[in-house]
Design an enzyme around this catalytic site. Structure first.
Site, PDB file in Angstrom:
ATOM      1  N   ASN A   1      -1.802  -0.055   7.360  1.00 49.12           N
ATOM      2  CA  ASN A   1      -1.304  -1.394   7.692  1.00 49.12           C
ATOM      3  C   ASN A   1      -0.475  -2.034   6.574  1.00 49.12           C
ATOM      4  O   ASN A   1      -0.319  -3.246   6.512  1.00 49.12           O
ATOM      5  CB  ASN A   1      -2.450  -2.299   8.178  1.00 49.12           C
TER       6      ASN A   1
ATOM      7  N   GLU B   1      -9.315 -10.658  -7.743  1.00 49.21           N
ATOM      8  CA  GLU B   1      -8.397  -9.520  -7.599  1.00 49.21           C
ATOM      9  C   GLU B   1      -7.298  -9.548  -8.655  1.00 49.21           C
ATOM     10  O   GLU B   1      -6.945  -8.504  -9.208  1.00 49.21           O
ATOM     11  CB  GLU B   1      -7.818  -9.501  -6.175  1.00 49.21           C
TER      12      GLU B   1
ATOM     13  N   LYS C   1       0.839  -1.203   0.000  1.00 48.02           N
ATOM     14  CA  LYS C   1       0.000   0.000   0.000  1.00 48.02           C
ATOM     15  C   LYS C   1       0.879   1.261   0.000  1.00 48.02           C
ATOM     16  O   LYS C   1       2.101   1.184   0.228  1.00 48.02           O
ATOM     17  CB  LYS C   1      -0.923  -0.035   1.228  1.00 48.02           C
TER      18      LYS C   1
ATOM     19  N   TYR D   1     -11.988  -2.605  -3.263  1.00 46.56           N
ATOM     20  CA  TYR D   1     -12.557  -2.654  -1.912  1.00 46.56           C
ATOM     21  C   TYR D   1     -14.081  -2.647  -1.909  1.00 46.56           C
ATOM     22  O   TYR D   1     -14.704  -2.282  -0.912  1.00 46.56           O
ATOM     23  CB  TYR D   1     -12.006  -1.494  -1.068  1.00 46.56           C
TER      24      TYR D   1
ATOM     25  N   HIS E   1      -1.748  -5.458   1.461  1.00 45.45           N
ATOM     26  CA  HIS E   1      -2.993  -6.199   1.236  1.00 45.45           C
ATOM     27  C   HIS E   1      -2.663  -7.588   0.733  1.00 45.45           C
ATOM     28  O   HIS E   1      -1.746  -7.762  -0.067  1.00 45.45           O
ATOM     29  CB  HIS E   1      -3.854  -5.488   0.179  1.00 45.45           C
TER      30      HIS E   1
HETATM   31  P1  IDP Z   1      -7.488  -7.126   5.592  1.00 44.51           P
HETATM   32  O1  IDP Z   1      -6.696  -6.094   4.806  1.00 44.51           O
HETATM   33  O2  IDP Z   1      -6.682  -7.670   6.736  1.00 44.51           O
HETATM   34  O3  IDP Z   1      -8.071  -8.207   4.720  1.00 44.51           O
HETATM   35  P2  IDP Z   1     -10.199  -6.058   5.832  1.00 44.51           P
HETATM   36  O4  IDP Z   1     -11.089  -6.275   6.994  1.00 44.51           O
HETATM   37  O5  IDP Z   1     -10.517  -6.764   4.556  1.00 44.51           O
HETATM   38  O6  IDP Z   1      -8.689  -6.366   6.305  1.00 44.51           O
HETATM   39  O7  IDP Z   1     -10.172  -4.496   5.571  1.00 44.51           O
HETATM   40  C1  IDP Z   1      -9.587  -3.992   4.388  1.00 44.51           C
HETATM   41  C2  IDP Z   1      -8.746  -2.781   4.752  1.00 44.51           C
HETATM   42  O8  IDP Z   1      -9.601  -1.761   5.234  1.00 44.51           O
HETATM   43  C3  IDP Z   1      -7.741  -3.011   5.887  1.00 44.51           C
HETATM   44  O9  IDP Z   1      -6.522  -3.578   5.452  1.00 44.51           O
HETATM   45  C4  IDP Z   1      -7.551  -1.601   6.394  1.00 44.51           C
HETATM   46  O10 IDP Z   1      -6.688  -0.875   5.520  1.00 44.51           O
HETATM   47  C5  IDP Z   1      -8.955  -1.026   6.256  1.00 44.51           C
HETATM   48  N1  IDP Z   1      -9.741  -1.168   7.489  1.00 44.51           N
HETATM   49  C6  IDP Z   1     -10.296  -2.295   7.987  1.00 44.51           C
HETATM   50  N2  IDP Z   1     -10.945  -2.072   9.130  1.00 44.51           N
HETATM   51  C7  IDP Z   1     -10.806  -0.739   9.372  1.00 44.51           C
HETATM   52  C8  IDP Z   1     -11.271   0.125  10.418  1.00 44.51           C
HETATM   53  O11 IDP Z   1     -11.943  -0.278  11.367  1.00 44.51           O
HETATM   54  N3  IDP Z   1     -10.927   1.448  10.308  1.00 44.51           N
HETATM   55  C9  IDP Z   1     -10.188   1.926   9.275  1.00 44.51           C
HETATM   56  N4  IDP Z   1      -9.740   1.146   8.276  1.00 44.51           N
HETATM   57  C10 IDP Z   1     -10.035  -0.165   8.321  1.00 44.51           C
HETATM   58 MG    MG Z   2      -9.599  -8.126   3.304  1.00 45.40          MG
END
Ligand code: IDP
Ligand code: MG
Length: 149
Positions: free
Chosen positions: A112, A126, A9, A49, A115
């Site tokens: 974070n 994807e 990212k 997304y 992805h």
């Molecule tokens: P993942 O990336 O571990 O699969 P997902 O739940 O699919 O996690 O969420 C996609 C992305 O959305 C996350 O990597 C993060 O960047 C963002 N995200 C997820 N939950 C939150 C939140 O509660 N607040 C802000 N951003 C979030």
């Molecule tokens: Mg995810």
């Protein structure tokens, strides 16, 4: 052979962690079959997304993904989808296990770093969203017999 979609990212690119991310997958034994640095359009970020479109963070997530170039990759190998998720670590880096990419380098769920596709079916969707067939190479490293019986 199983494939997964991995993206470094914008925060990972800005922090100079592209090589570190690639090294973890490469050193493990997975095979890189597609790689590009791209400035993501709003349309592509929204499509990627789409499952989160009703979530409160959707708008800021899309904005973040478009804020700087990303590295889009396809990695291949036995069990790569689930294994990549373990290498990446939990969504919230503060609770991600040390030793994982997010656990070692991340500080917040909004930044974070990386992805990884969450299931084989998602990975296929994807990969076809981010890459066309000509951008993917099918090749086998000569060390393969030293990785699998
Ligand atoms: P993942 O990336 O571990 O699969 P997902 O739940 O699919 O996690 O969420 C996609 C992305 O959305 C996350 O990597 C993060 O960047 C963002 N995200 C997820 N939950 C939150 C939140 O509660 N607040 C802000 N951003 C979030
Ligand atoms: Mg995810």
């Amino acid at each position: 052979m199983e494939q997964t979609f991995i993206m470094v990212k914008p925060d990972g690119v800005q922090r100079g962690l592209i090589g570190e991310v690639i090294n973890r997958f490469e050193a493990k034994g997975f095979v890189l079959v597609g790689l590009k640095l791209i400035q993501v359009s709003k349309e592509l970020a929204e499509a990627h997304y789409d499952v989160h479109k009703e979530r409160p963070f959707f708008g800021s997530l899309v904005e973040f993904i478009c804020s700087s170039p990303v590295i889009a990759m396809v990695w291949q190998g036995k069990g790569v989808v689930a294994s990549a998720r373990l290498i990446i670590g939990a969504t919230d880096p503060l609770t991600a296990t040390p030793g994982t990419i997010r656990g070692d380098y991340g500080m917040s769920i909004e930044r974070n770093l990386i992805h990884g596709s969450d299931a084989i079916e998602t990975a296929q969707k994807e990969i076809s969203l981010w890459f066309n067939n000509k951008e993917l190479s099918s090749w086998e490293p000569t060390i393969t017999p030293w990785l699998y019986e």
